[in-house]
Design a protein around this motif. Structure first.
Motif, PDB file in Angstrom:
ATOM      1  N   GLU A   1     110.825  48.690  95.789  1.00  0.00           N
ATOM      2  CA  GLU A   1     109.703  48.623  96.736  1.00  0.00           C
ATOM      3  C   GLU A   1     110.077  49.269  98.067  1.00  0.00           C
ATOM      4  N   ILE A   2     111.314  49.050  98.501  1.00  0.00           N
ATOM      5  CA  ILE A   2     111.765  49.680  99.744  1.00  0.00           C
ATOM      6  C   ILE A   2     111.778  51.187  99.594  1.00  0.00           C
ATOM      7  N   GLY A   3     112.259  51.664  98.445  1.00  0.00           N
ATOM      8  CA  GLY A   3     112.267  53.100  98.200  1.00  0.00           C
ATOM      9  C   GLY A   3     110.876  53.698  98.242  1.00  0.00           C
ATOM     10  N   GLN A   4     109.891  52.956  97.775  1.00  0.00           N
ATOM     11  CA  GLN A   4     108.510  53.440  97.803  1.00  0.00           C
ATOM     12  C   GLN A   4     107.974  53.486  99.228  1.00  0.00           C
ATOM     13  N   VAL A   5     108.280  52.449 100.012  1.00  0.00           N
ATOM     14  CA  VAL A   5     107.807  52.415 101.402  1.00  0.00           C
ATOM     15  C   VAL A   5     108.422  53.554 102.213  1.00  0.00           C
ATOM     16  N   LEU A   6     109.724  53.794 102.017  1.00  0.00           N
ATOM     17  CA  LEU A   6     110.425  54.827 102.784  1.00  0.00           C
ATOM     18  C   LEU A   6     110.330  56.209 102.143  1.00  0.00           C
ATOM     19  N   ARG A   7     109.684  56.275 100.961  1.00  0.00           N
ATOM     20  CA  ARG A   7     109.440  57.551 100.273  1.00  0.00           C
ATOM     21  C   ARG A   7     110.750  58.249  99.902  1.00  0.00           C
ATOM     22  N   HIS A   8     111.707  57.463  99.407  1.00  0.00           N
ATOM     23  CA  HIS A   8     112.961  58.056  98.948  1.00  0.00           C
ATOM     24  C   HIS A   8     112.718  58.834  97.660  1.00  0.00           C
ATOM     25  N   GLN A   9     113.307  60.009  97.577  1.00  0.00           N
ATOM     26  CA  GLN A   9     113.175  60.803  96.370  1.00  0.00           C
ATOM     27  C   GLN A   9     114.078  60.265  95.269  1.00  0.00           C
ATOM     28  N   GLU A  10     115.281  59.818  95.655  1.00  0.00           N
ATOM     29  CA  GLU A  10     116.236  59.278  94.693  1.00  0.00           C
ATOM     30  C   GLU A  10     116.193  57.753  94.725  1.00  0.00           C
TER      31      GLU A  10
ATOM     32  N   TYR B   1     120.885  49.248 101.533  1.00  0.00           N
ATOM     33  CA  TYR B   1     120.285  48.107 102.218  1.00  0.00           C
ATOM     34  C   TYR B   1     120.597  46.790 101.531  1.00  0.00           C
ATOM     35  N   ALA B   2     121.113  46.858 100.292  1.00  0.00           N
ATOM     36  CA  ALA B   2     121.503  45.616  99.628  1.00  0.00           C
ATOM     37  C   ALA B   2     122.629  44.922 100.387  1.00  0.00           C
ATOM     38  N   LYS B   3     123.420  45.702 101.133  1.00  0.00           N
ATOM     39  CA  LYS B   3     124.580  45.128 101.825  1.00  0.00           C
ATOM     40  C   LYS B   3     124.196  44.311 103.057  1.00  0.00           C
ATOM     41  N   VAL B   4     122.956  44.476 103.532  1.00  0.00           N
ATOM     42  CA  VAL B   4     122.553  43.674 104.685  1.00  0.00           C
ATOM     43  C   VAL B   4     121.875  42.385 104.256  1.00  0.00           C
ATOM     44  N   ASP B   5     121.672  42.212 102.946  1.00  0.00           N
ATOM     45  CA  ASP B   5     121.113  40.960 102.438  1.00  0.00           C
ATOM     46  C   ASP B   5     122.264  39.973 102.242  1.00  0.00           C
ATOM     47  N   VAL B   6     122.722  39.428 103.353  1.00  0.00           N
ATOM     48  CA  VAL B   6     123.918  38.586 103.319  1.00  0.00           C
ATOM     49  C   VAL B   6     123.715  37.364 102.433  1.00  0.00           C
ATOM     50  N   ALA B   7     122.529  36.748 102.507  1.00  0.00           N
ATOM     51  CA  ALA B   7     122.294  35.546 101.709  1.00  0.00           C
ATOM     52  C   ALA B   7     122.361  35.868 100.222  1.00  0.00           C
TER      53      ALA B   7
ATOM     54  N   ALA C   1     113.607  48.642 106.715  1.00  0.00           N
ATOM     55  CA  ALA C   1     114.140  48.389 105.379  1.00  0.00           C
ATOM     56  C   ALA C   1     114.915  47.075 105.341  1.00  0.00           C
ATOM     57  N   THR C   2     115.690  46.813 106.399  1.00  0.00           N
ATOM     58  CA  THR C   2     116.466  45.572 106.453  1.00  0.00           C
ATOM     59  C   THR C   2     115.544  44.360 106.485  1.00  0.00           C
ATOM     60  N   HIS C   3     114.484  44.449 107.284  1.00  0.00           N
ATOM     61  CA  HIS C   3     113.520  43.342 107.364  1.00  0.00           C
ATOM     62  C   HIS C   3     112.849  43.118 106.007  1.00  0.00           C
TER      63      HIS C   3
END
Length: 405
Positions: A369-378, A385-391, A357-359
Motif C-alpha cells: 500500500e505504501i508503494g502504491q501511495v508513493l508510486r514506487h516502480q519497484e 520503511y519496515a525498519k521504522v516499524d519498531v513495534a 511513509a513512516t506514518h
C-alpha cells in the motif's frame, strides 16, 4: 527622494535613433512582465544608454561584436566605478540582440572531446533519456574526456582508474556512485563506436552503497505540523510555501513533481491530481480537501498572471514559473529551519515523503500500500520503511538466552 520613471527627461537621450532601440524596448517589456522594480528597469535603460554612447564614441558605425559589452565594461572600469547592476544589464541587452539576430554568437572552437560529447549526447537522446538525465551524463563525461581524451592516445584501464581515484576523494558515496555509472556508460559508448579498442567499463570499481543500510530520515507528526504552521499565511510567499509543503507532506510528492505541476493537472470537480513522476510516468492521485484549499488560495489570490500553465511562481523578480526542483527544496529547507527542526534530517523536501511513509506503516499500512501511495516502480523499494516499524520488529525478535521468560 529619487523617482524612477521611464519618462524622466534625458533618460532616453542617445537611444531615440539608436539602430538597436527595439532590443532595449524588448528587455524593458520583459522586465515589466517579470515584475522588476521601476528602479531596476530605470537602471537598465541607463546602462543601455551608456553602452550606446560608448559604441558611438569608439566604434562608430562598425558592426556589433559579441564582446562589445565586455569591452565597454572594461573601459568603464578604467575610467570610473562600474554602477551596481550594469554587468547584468548589459548581459540582458546582449541576449536580446542575439535573439533579434543583430548580434551573432562567437564561433565555438571544438576539439576531440567536444565532438565525442556531441555524439554521446545524441546517442542518449536517441535512446530515450530525459533531458535532465542527459545533462547528468554530460556533466560527468565532459571533465573525464577533457582530461583523458585527445582523439589519438589510446585510453587504458590504469588511466581510467587513476581518474576515478583522483576525483572520488572529496565527493560523497552517492556522488561517486553516480559518477562511476555515468562514465561506465560513456566507456561502453566509446567501445561500441570503435573509438577505443577495449571495453574499459569493467575497469571502474563498484562504489555501491546499500540504500537500505540505514534508517530513513523522517519527521514525527507534530514536527510536520509545526513546519506547516511556520508559514506566514498573511504574505504571498507564505501562502505559496504552505501550498508547496502541503503537497510534500500530505501526498508525498517529490520536489520536481511539485515544481512542475500545472493548472491542467488539477481536476477540481473530481478532486483528483495528475502527477507526472519519474520516467514520465503519469499517476492520478486523490486531492485531499486541505491540500486543495491551500492550492486554491494561492492560485486565486497570489499566482501572478503568466503565459505559463505552471502553478508555482517565484515571488521575487523575475516572477517566472518554477522550472526545476530547486525552489521547492529551498522552500522546504527554510520551513524546517523556521520550525526548529535540527539533527540528521537529510533531503529537505524528501524528508516529508519519508515521514508520510513512516506514518502509514506505523498506522498499519502494508508495504504494498505504501508503494502504491508513493508510486514506487519497484515493489521492493518500500522495504526500507519496515525498519521504522519498531513495534512490529520487536514482535519478531527472539528471546535473549537466560533473560526474562
Amino acid at each position: 527622494m529619487q523617482t524612477y520613471s521611464l519618462s524622466t527627461p534625458g533618460l532616453w537621450t542617445g537611444l531615440e535613433d539608436w539602430p538597436h532601440r527595439a532590443c532595449v524596448d524588448a528587455v524593458v517589456a520583459a522586465m515589466q512582465a517579470e515584475r522588476y522594480s521601476a528602479k531596476s528597469i530605470y537602471q537598465f535603460v541607463q546602462s543601455a544608454r551608456r553602452f550606446a554612447a560608448w559604441r558611438g564614441e569608439t566604434t562608430g558605425d562598425a558592426p556589433l561584436a559579441y564582446d562589445d559589452t565586455d569591452r565597454s565594461l572594461a573601459h568603464r572600469r578604467a575610467t570610473a566605478v562600474v554602477p551596481n547592476g550594469q554587468r547584468k544589464a548589459l548581459a540582458r541587452l546582449r541576449e536580446a540582440m542575439v535573439q533579434a539576430g543583430v548580434l551573432s554568437l562567437p564561433p565555438v572552437v571544438s576539439g576531440p572531446a567536444d565532438d565525442i560529447l556531441q555524439q554521446f549526447e545524441a546517442s542518449l537522446v536517441r535512446r530515450g533519456y530525459k533531458p535532465k538525465s542527459v545533462g547528468s551524463y554530460i556533466w560527468f563525461a565532459r571533465p573525464f574526456l577533457q582530461e583523458l581524451w585527445d582523439g589519438e592516445t589510446e585510453l587504458t584501464a590504469g588511466a581510467v582508474l587513476a581518474y576515478i581515484e583522483r576525483n572520488a576523494g572529496q565527493r560523497s558515496t552517492t556522488t561517486v556512485r553516480i559518477m562511476c555509472s555515468r562514465i561506465r556508460v560513456l566507456l561502453r559508448f566509446l567501445h561500441a563506436e570503435g573509438q577505443i579498442g577495449a571495453d574499459l567499463a569493467a575497469a571502474i570499481p563498484s562504489a555501491r552503497g546499500d540504500r537500505s543500510a540505514g534508517l530513513p530520515s523522517y519527521l514525527a507528526p507534530d514536527q510536520v505540523e509545526a513546519v506547516l504552521v511556520s508559514c506566514d499565511r498573511d504574505t504571498v510567499a507564505g501562502r505559496r510555501d504552505h501550498a508547496v509543503l502541503m503537497l510534500l507532506a500530505r501526498l508525498g510528492l517529490r520536489a520536481a513533481e511539485v515544481a512542475l505541476l500545472t493548472l491542467d493537472d488539477v481536476d477540481w470537480r473530481a478532486g483528483v491530481l495528475r502527477v507526472i513522476g519519474k520516467g514520465g510516468r503519469v499517476a492520478q492521485m486523490p486531492l485531499p480537501s486541505d491540500v486543495g484549499e491551500a492550492l486554491a488560495v494561492y492560485i486565486r489570490r497570489d499566482r501572478p498572471a503568466s503565459a505559463s500553465r505552471t502553478i508555482f511562481h517565484r515571488v521575487e523578480t523575475p516572477c517566472g514559473p518554477f522550472t526545476t526542483s530547486t525552489p521547492v527544496i529551498l522552500i522546504a529547507r527554510r520551513a524546517l529551519r523556521r520550525a526548529g527542526v535540527r539533527g540528521s534530517v537529510r533531503g529537505a523536501s524528501h524528508v516529508f515523503r519519508h515521514s508520510l511513509a513512516t506514518h502509514l506503516i506505523r498506522s498499519g499500512a502494508s508495504l504494498n500500500e505504501i508503494g502504491q501511495v508513493l508510486r514506487h516502480q519497484e515493489p521492493d523499494t518500500a522495504r526500507i520503511y519496515a525498519k521504522v516499524d519498531v513495534a512490529g520488529l520487536r514482535s519478531l525478535s527472539l528471546a535473549w538466552p537466560g533473560g526474562a521468560r
